[in-house]
Design a protein around this motif. Structure first.
Motif, mmCIF file in Angstrom:
data_model
loop_
_atom_site.group_PDB
_atom_site.id
_atom_site.type_symbol
_atom_site.label_atom_id
_atom_site.label_comp_id
_atom_site.label_asym_id
_atom_site.label_seq_id
_atom_site.Cartn_x
_atom_site.Cartn_y
_atom_site.Cartn_z
ATOM 1 N N LYS A 20 -15.531 -93.329 61.904
ATOM 2 C CA LYS A 20 -14.862 -94.525 61.441
ATOM 3 C C LYS A 20 -14.876 -94.627 59.750
ATOM 4 O O LYS A 20 -13.973 -95.046 59.473
ATOM 5 C CB LYS A 20 -15.556 -95.843 62.118
ATOM 6 C CG LYS A 20 -15.218 -96.098 63.662
ATOM 7 C CD LYS A 20 -15.800 -97.336 64.061
ATOM 8 C CE LYS A 20 -15.703 -97.492 65.418
ATOM 9 N NZ LYS A 20 -16.282 -98.871 66.045
ATOM 10 N N GLN A 21 -16.253 -94.203 59.535
ATOM 11 C CA GLN A 21 -16.178 -94.249 57.886
ATOM 12 C C GLN A 21 -15.327 -93.350 57.517
ATOM 13 O O GLN A 21 -14.512 -93.599 56.202
ATOM 14 C CB GLN A 21 -17.629 -94.014 57.625
ATOM 15 C CG GLN A 21 -18.224 -94.061 56.202
ATOM 16 C CD GLN A 21 -19.582 -93.539 55.870
ATOM 17 O OE1 GLN A 21 -20.193 -93.412 57.002
ATOM 18 N NE2 GLN A 21 -19.845 -93.335 54.634
ATOM 19 N N ALA A 22 -15.052 -92.202 57.933
ATOM 20 C CA ALA A 22 -14.142 -91.150 57.259
ATOM 21 C C ALA A 22 -12.757 -91.639 57.378
ATOM 22 O O ALA A 22 -11.704 -91.481 56.545
ATOM 23 C CB ALA A 22 -14.025 -89.985 58.152
ATOM 24 N N LYS A 23 -12.497 -92.447 58.478
ATOM 25 C CA LYS A 23 -11.104 -92.969 58.522
ATOM 26 C C LYS A 23 -10.775 -94.170 57.520
ATOM 27 O O LYS A 23 -9.826 -94.251 57.024
ATOM 28 C CB LYS A 23 -10.727 -93.614 59.981
ATOM 29 C CG LYS A 23 -10.423 -92.326 60.946
ATOM 30 C CD LYS A 23 -10.210 -93.074 62.327
ATOM 31 C CE LYS A 23 -10.239 -91.895 63.439
ATOM 32 N NZ LYS A 23 -9.967 -92.532 64.928
ATOM 33 N N LEU A 43 -10.857 -88.855 47.954
ATOM 34 C CA LEU A 43 -11.265 -88.915 49.185
ATOM 35 C C LEU A 43 -11.882 -87.444 49.733
ATOM 36 O O LEU A 43 -12.951 -87.484 50.373
ATOM 37 C CB LEU A 43 -9.833 -88.681 49.851
ATOM 38 C CG LEU A 43 -9.807 -88.209 51.375
ATOM 39 C CD1 LEU A 43 -10.417 -89.479 52.179
ATOM 40 C CD2 LEU A 43 -8.520 -88.060 52.260
ATOM 41 N N GLU A 44 -11.722 -86.375 49.000
ATOM 42 C CA GLU A 44 -12.421 -85.027 49.294
ATOM 43 C C GLU A 44 -14.128 -85.278 48.813
ATOM 44 O O GLU A 44 -14.741 -84.980 49.730
ATOM 45 C CB GLU A 44 -11.930 -83.728 48.722
ATOM 46 C CG GLU A 44 -10.660 -83.416 49.424
ATOM 47 C CD GLU A 44 -9.612 -82.514 48.773
ATOM 48 O OE1 GLU A 44 -10.144 -82.088 47.600
ATOM 49 O OE2 GLU A 44 -8.717 -81.973 49.183
ATOM 50 N N LYS A 45 -14.126 -85.996 47.787
ATOM 51 C CA LYS A 45 -15.655 -86.185 47.479
ATOM 52 C C LYS A 45 -16.239 -87.225 48.448
ATOM 53 O O LYS A 45 -17.394 -86.890 48.569
ATOM 54 C CB LYS A 45 -15.596 -86.716 45.756
ATOM 55 C CG LYS A 45 -15.143 -85.744 44.901
ATOM 56 C CD LYS A 45 -15.411 -86.265 43.320
ATOM 57 C CE LYS A 45 -14.770 -85.504 42.446
ATOM 58 N NZ LYS A 45 -14.404 -86.042 41.141
ATOM 59 N N ALA A 46 -15.550 -88.199 48.582
ATOM 60 C CA ALA A 46 -16.039 -89.275 49.594
ATOM 61 C C ALA A 46 -16.450 -88.535 51.063
ATOM 62 O O ALA A 46 -17.517 -89.055 51.560
ATOM 63 C CB ALA A 46 -15.142 -90.363 49.954
ATOM 64 N N THR A 106 -6.678 -83.573 55.894
ATOM 65 C CA THR A 106 -7.947 -83.606 55.638
ATOM 66 C C THR A 106 -9.030 -84.285 56.611
ATOM 67 O O THR A 106 -10.146 -83.940 56.842
ATOM 68 C CB THR A 106 -8.138 -84.259 53.984
ATOM 69 O OG1 THR A 106 -7.123 -83.601 53.203
ATOM 70 C CG2 THR A 106 -9.488 -84.175 53.624
ATOM 71 N N LEU A 107 -8.390 -85.618 56.965
ATOM 72 C CA LEU A 107 -9.133 -86.433 57.753
ATOM 73 C C LEU A 107 -9.260 -85.595 59.197
ATOM 74 O O LEU A 107 -10.165 -85.969 59.781
ATOM 75 C CB LEU A 107 -8.505 -87.707 57.910
ATOM 76 C CG LEU A 107 -9.291 -88.575 59.090
ATOM 77 C CD1 LEU A 107 -10.418 -89.188 58.667
ATOM 78 C CD2 LEU A 107 -8.210 -89.898 59.315
ATOM 79 N N THR A 108 -8.239 -84.996 59.626
ATOM 80 C CA THR A 108 -8.598 -84.225 61.288
ATOM 81 C C THR A 108 -9.565 -83.300 61.065
ATOM 82 O O THR A 108 -10.302 -83.232 61.815
ATOM 83 C CB THR A 108 -7.045 -83.636 61.276
ATOM 84 O OG1 THR A 108 -6.038 -84.629 61.270
ATOM 85 C CG2 THR A 108 -6.943 -82.975 62.678
ATOM 86 N N VAL A 109 -9.488 -82.459 59.948
ATOM 87 C CA VAL A 109 -10.609 -81.480 59.699
ATOM 88 C C VAL A 109 -11.945 -82.258 59.638
ATOM 89 O O VAL A 109 -12.712 -81.726 60.395
ATOM 90 C CB VAL A 109 -10.454 -80.532 58.457
ATOM 91 C CG1 VAL A 109 -11.532 -79.785 57.895
ATOM 92 C CG2 VAL A 109 -8.911 -79.842 58.560
ATOM 93 N N LYS A 110 -12.068 -83.098 58.919
ATOM 94 C CA LYS A 110 -13.374 -83.805 58.906
ATOM 95 C C LYS A 110 -13.864 -84.272 60.226
ATOM 96 O O LYS A 110 -15.058 -84.500 60.588
ATOM 97 C CB LYS A 110 -13.437 -84.647 57.808
ATOM 98 C CG LYS A 110 -14.731 -85.451 57.455
ATOM 99 C CD LYS A 110 -15.531 -84.585 56.956
ATOM 100 C CE LYS A 110 -17.061 -85.059 56.724
ATOM 101 N NZ LYS A 110 -18.115 -84.156 55.983
#
Length: 184
Positions: free
Chosen positions: A118-121, A23-26, A173-177
Motif C-alpha cells: 500500500k505504501q509503494a502504491k 519514485l525509485e528513491k522512495a 516500477t510499481l509492479t516490480v516492487k
C-alpha cells in the motif's frame, strides 16, 4: 517544430524524469524482506552540532540477510546513532554492544507486506500526480505561445504521449516492487 515548443516538451520530460527518480528513491527505502544498508540511507546523526548522514560517520554492513551492523568511526557517537535510528521511524530496534550498533531486521509478516505494498502504491500515485502536473504545466505554457492551432494541438498530443509513457514507467516500477515485497 518551433523552438519554444521543443523547450516546453524538454522541460516537461525533465520534470517527469525527476518524478520517476524520486519514485525509485522512495521505493528503495521500502524494505522487501532482507537487510540492506540502503534501509538506513535516510538516517541523520547529530555529529558535532550538525545533522550528518549515517553513512558519513560509520561503516554500514549486512553480515547476513537479517542483520545490519553499524560501526561508527568514533565510539563516542554510538548512543547518537542508536537514537537517530529509532527517531527515523523505520521500525527497527537497534542494540548497542559498546563497539557497534546491531539491528535485527524482523521477517515480514503477511500483514506487514500488504502495508508495504500500500505504501509503494501511494508513492507510485504521488509520482503519477507529479507527472500529470508536469503535463498540465506544459499544456498551460503551450496555450500561451503565439503559434498556429495545428502546431499547438500537435504539441499537446506529444505532451500526452510523453505523459502516457511515463505513467507506464511508474506502473512497471510499481509492479516490480510489489513482486519483490510479496515474495516470501
Amino acid at each position: 517544430m518551433n523552438e519554444e515548443v521543443t523547450f516546453i516538451l524538454d522541460a516537461a520530460k525533465e520534470s517527469m524524469d525527476g518524478s520517476i527518480s524520486h519514485l525509485e528513491k522512495a521505493l528503495v527505502k521500502i524494505r522487501a524482506g532482507k537487510a540492506s544498508p540502503v534501509m538506513l540511507s535516510t538516517v541523520m546523526v547529530e555529529y558535532y552540532g550538525s545533522p550528518t548522514p549515517l553513512s558519513q560517520v560509520s561503516n554500514i554492513n549486512t553480515p547476513d540477510a537479517r542483520t545490519i551492523s553499524v560501526q561508527p568511526w568514533e565510539k563516542s557517537i554510538l548512543g547518537d546513532i542508536e537514537t537517530a535510528i529509532m527517531n527515523a521511524n523505520l521500525g527497527f530496534n537497534p542494540m548497542n554492544n559498546g563497539e557497534m550498533v546491531i539491528i535485527n531486521v524482523p521477517p515480514l509478516t503477511e500483514e506487514r507486506r500488504i502495508q508495504l505494498v500500500k505504501q509503494a502504491k501511494g508513492e507510485a500515485e504521488d509520482a503519477k500526480v507529479s507527472i500529470r502536473n508536469a503535463r498540465q504545466e506544459a499544456n498551460k505554457e503551450l496555450k500561451r505561445l503565439e503559434i498556429s492551432e495545428d502546431l499547438k494541438s500537435n504539441a499537446e498530443v506529444d505532451v500526452q504521449e510523453l505523459t502516457d509513457s511515463y505513467i507506464k514507467k511508474v506502473d512497471a516500477t510499481l509492479t516490480v516492487k510489489e513482486a519483490e515485497i510479496m515474495k516470501v
